[in-house]
Motif scaffolding. Structure first.
Motif, PDB file in Angstrom:
ATOM      1  N   LEU A 284       0.823  -1.214   0.000  1.00 58.69           N
ATOM      2  CA  LEU A 284       0.000   0.000   0.000  1.00 58.69           C
ATOM      3  C   LEU A 284       0.857   1.264   0.000  1.00 58.69           C
ATOM      4  O   LEU A 284       0.319   2.371   0.063  1.00 58.69           O
ATOM      5  N   ARG A 285       2.170   1.100  -0.068  1.00 61.66           N
ATOM      6  CA  ARG A 285       3.082   2.227   0.140  1.00 61.66           C
ATOM      7  C   ARG A 285       2.818   3.394  -0.817  1.00 61.66           C
ATOM      8  O   ARG A 285       2.727   4.547  -0.386  1.00 61.66           O
ATOM      9  N   ASP A 286       2.715   3.109  -2.102  1.00 61.61           N
ATOM     10  CA  ASP A 286       2.522   4.179  -3.080  1.00 61.61           C
ATOM     11  C   ASP A 286       1.201   4.899  -2.879  1.00 61.61           C
ATOM     12  O   ASP A 286       1.130   6.135  -2.925  1.00 61.61           O
ATOM     13  N   GLU A 287       0.127   4.135  -2.665  1.00 67.20           N
ATOM     14  CA  GLU A 287      -1.197   4.746  -2.505  1.00 67.20           C
ATOM     15  C   GLU A 287      -1.310   5.553  -1.213  1.00 67.20           C
ATOM     16  O   GLU A 287      -2.054   6.518  -1.143  1.00 67.20           O
ATOM     17  N   LEU A 288      -0.568   5.149  -0.180  1.00 64.68           N
ATOM     18  CA  LEU A 288      -0.611   5.867   1.093  1.00 64.68           C
ATOM     19  C   LEU A 288       0.435   6.983   1.158  1.00 64.68           C
ATOM     20  O   LEU A 288       0.533   7.685   2.166  1.00 64.68           O
ATOM     21  N   ILE A 289       1.201   7.127   0.091  1.00 67.74           N
ATOM     22  CA  ILE A 289       2.269   8.137   0.001  1.00 67.74           C
ATOM     23  C   ILE A 289       3.229   7.969   1.172  1.00 67.74           C
ATOM     24  O   ILE A 289       3.497   8.899   1.947  1.00 67.74           O
ATOM     25  N   LEU A 290       3.749   6.754   1.332  1.00 73.64           N
ATOM     26  CA  LEU A 290       4.693   6.457   2.394  1.00 73.64           C
ATOM     27  C   LEU A 290       6.113   6.475   1.826  1.00 73.64           C
ATOM     28  O   LEU A 290       6.324   6.113   0.662  1.00 73.64           O
ATOM     29  N   PRO A 291       7.090   6.877   2.623  1.00 72.92           N
ATOM     30  CA  PRO A 291       8.478   6.866   2.156  1.00 72.92           C
ATOM     31  C   PRO A 291       8.967   5.444   1.920  1.00 72.92           C
ATOM     32  O   PRO A 291       8.382   4.475   2.414  1.00 72.92           O
ATOM     33  N   HIS A 292      10.061   5.332   1.181  1.00 70.54           N
ATOM     34  CA  HIS A 292      10.578   4.021   0.805  1.00 70.54           C
ATOM     35  C   HIS A 292      10.916   3.171   2.027  1.00 70.54           C
ATOM     36  O   HIS A 292      10.660   1.967   2.049  1.00 70.54           O
TER      37      HIS A 292
END
Length: 401
Positions: A284-292
């Motif tokens: 879900l990282r990209d959709e939640l705008i989470l850092p790498h």
């Protein structure tokens, strides 16, 4: 622009009380807080036997639950009986106890359907496109308390909430039809609304203070001066709702770090057991705008999150959700799963006598939690002075591209 010595309390109060500064989308407020410097603290990972035990037992429980759902769809398992035509071909079916528990589960799904719909809406509202690939949603089905056949039984019933969509790459996804403002309130905000210290929440709403995350540190951490100073600075940063647009926040700022902590806190709050696997969150990282490298925050904030390495996987849990080794406010589905685990464990212990060993009251009353009283059993893992940073980097580098 540093905050520590160049800004007096009067200056800060004047800045915050200005109407233009109090608006959630104010560029000036974000710029002001994005340039602060919080004390950096390195903490060792501490083992919590109670949460480890919960994760260990529920891993088998989840597998059994998924198997039970699969068995329902085919002429298989639990009670063995001979095939009607071929005597040497064994067949299996659910026991009466398993069928009864399954019936209770379906009743819960029906009774709490509106709660499930709201939970799923809020998950989609946190995504930048308000869309989630089904391949990312399916692993979270157990954690979010979605019914086994939610795509066919739940989604079509709410066309004003959800619709299926296809991404440019052909991936099938679930999309939110419309924004529900009444759902855009985080668990942290709701918990503060209901507390007796309502004055603090009113001050937060007016922009005079920031909401603080409940924290429960492992033994020896809470009293350390560096930790206290670090947490005080962290709590002074504005609380950014996970449902608020964050694209104008500097990606590498401390304000963004607090926003990411809030997103992870909210997502875990939406799960039935207030925990999930780390790899599920990565999808879900990209959709939640989470850092790498967002998973480092789980060990950087051990007062909020607990990272378990049990069962050859990494699970992250919300510390505040547990009291004395069990969920503080269990969802009815979580209570039913406790009963299912008890039935499963009894069968493993007594084999063919298992069904007879199950007290009937277990099907109507809550199960006594065997982990109660183990909350204080924390073990510090001695891996050297830099174990916190080294462990985090090794895990992230090996699992993330």
């Amino acid at each position: 622009m540093m905050f520590k010595t160049r800004y007096s309390l009067v200056t800060l109060k004047t800045l915050l009380q200005s109407k233009s500064q109090l608006e959630p989308q104010s560029n000036k407020l974000y710029i002001f807080f994005q340039n602060r410097s919080i004390v950096k603290v390195r903490l060792k990972w501490v083992k919590n036997r109670s949460l480890d035990h919960i994760i260990d037992t529920e891993t088998d429980l989840k597998a059994a639950g998924l198997l039970k759902d699969a068995i329902k769809r085919y002429p298989t398992l639990f009670n063995e009986f001979p095939h009607a035509q071929y005597a040497n071909l064994p067949c299996f079916r659910l026991t009466d106890t398993a069928l009864l528990l399954d019936s209770h589960e379906q009743t819960i799904h029906q009774s709490y359907e509106s709660d499930t719909v709201e939970r799923l809406c809020r998950v989609l509202m946190m995504m930048k496109s308000q869309t989630l690939p089904l391949q990312s949603l399916h692993p979270l089905k157990w954690d979010l308390g979605l019914p086994d056949n939610f795509e066919k039984a739940l989604i079509p019933k709410y066309p004003d909430h959800f619709q299926f969509a296809k991404a440019p790459n052909g991936t099938r996804s679930l999309r939110l039809v419309q924004w529900h403002e009444e759902f855009a309130v985080s668990a942290l905000q709701r918990s503060n609304e209901t507390k007796e210290k309502g004055k603090e929440y009113r001050e937060f709403k007016s922009g005079h203070t920031a909401l603080t995350f409940p924290m429960s540190f492992p033994k020896g951490y809470g009293g350390q001066k560096k930790v206290r100073a670090w947490m005080e600075e962290f709590h002074k940063l504005p609380y950014i709702s996970p449902y608020e647009d964050s694209r104008r926040i500097e990606p590498n700022s401390e304000l963004m770090e607090k926003r990411v902590v809030g997103v992870l806190h909210e997502l875990l709050s939406l799960t039935i057991h207030k925990k999930t696997k780390r790899n599920y969150l990565r999808s879900l990282r990209d959709e939640l705008i989470l850092p790498h490298k967002f998973t480092r925050l789980f060990t950087r904030y051990p007062g909020i999150f607990y990272l378990s390495l049990k069962c050859k996987t990494t699970t992250v849990a919300l510390r505040e959700a547990y009291r004395r080794g069990k969920l503080a406010n269990p969802h009815p589905l979580a209570r039913l799963r406790d009963k299912f685990y008890h039935v499963m464990r009894t069968g493993l212990l007594y084999r063919d006598k298992g069904v007879k060993m199950i007290p009937q009251e277990i099907l109507t009353n809550d199960v006594e939690d065997e982990t109660e009283g183990e909350e204080s059993e924390e073990e510090e893992v001695e891996m050297g002075d830099d174990c916190y940073e080294e462990t985090s980097e090794i895990e992230d580098d090996s699992d993330e591209e």
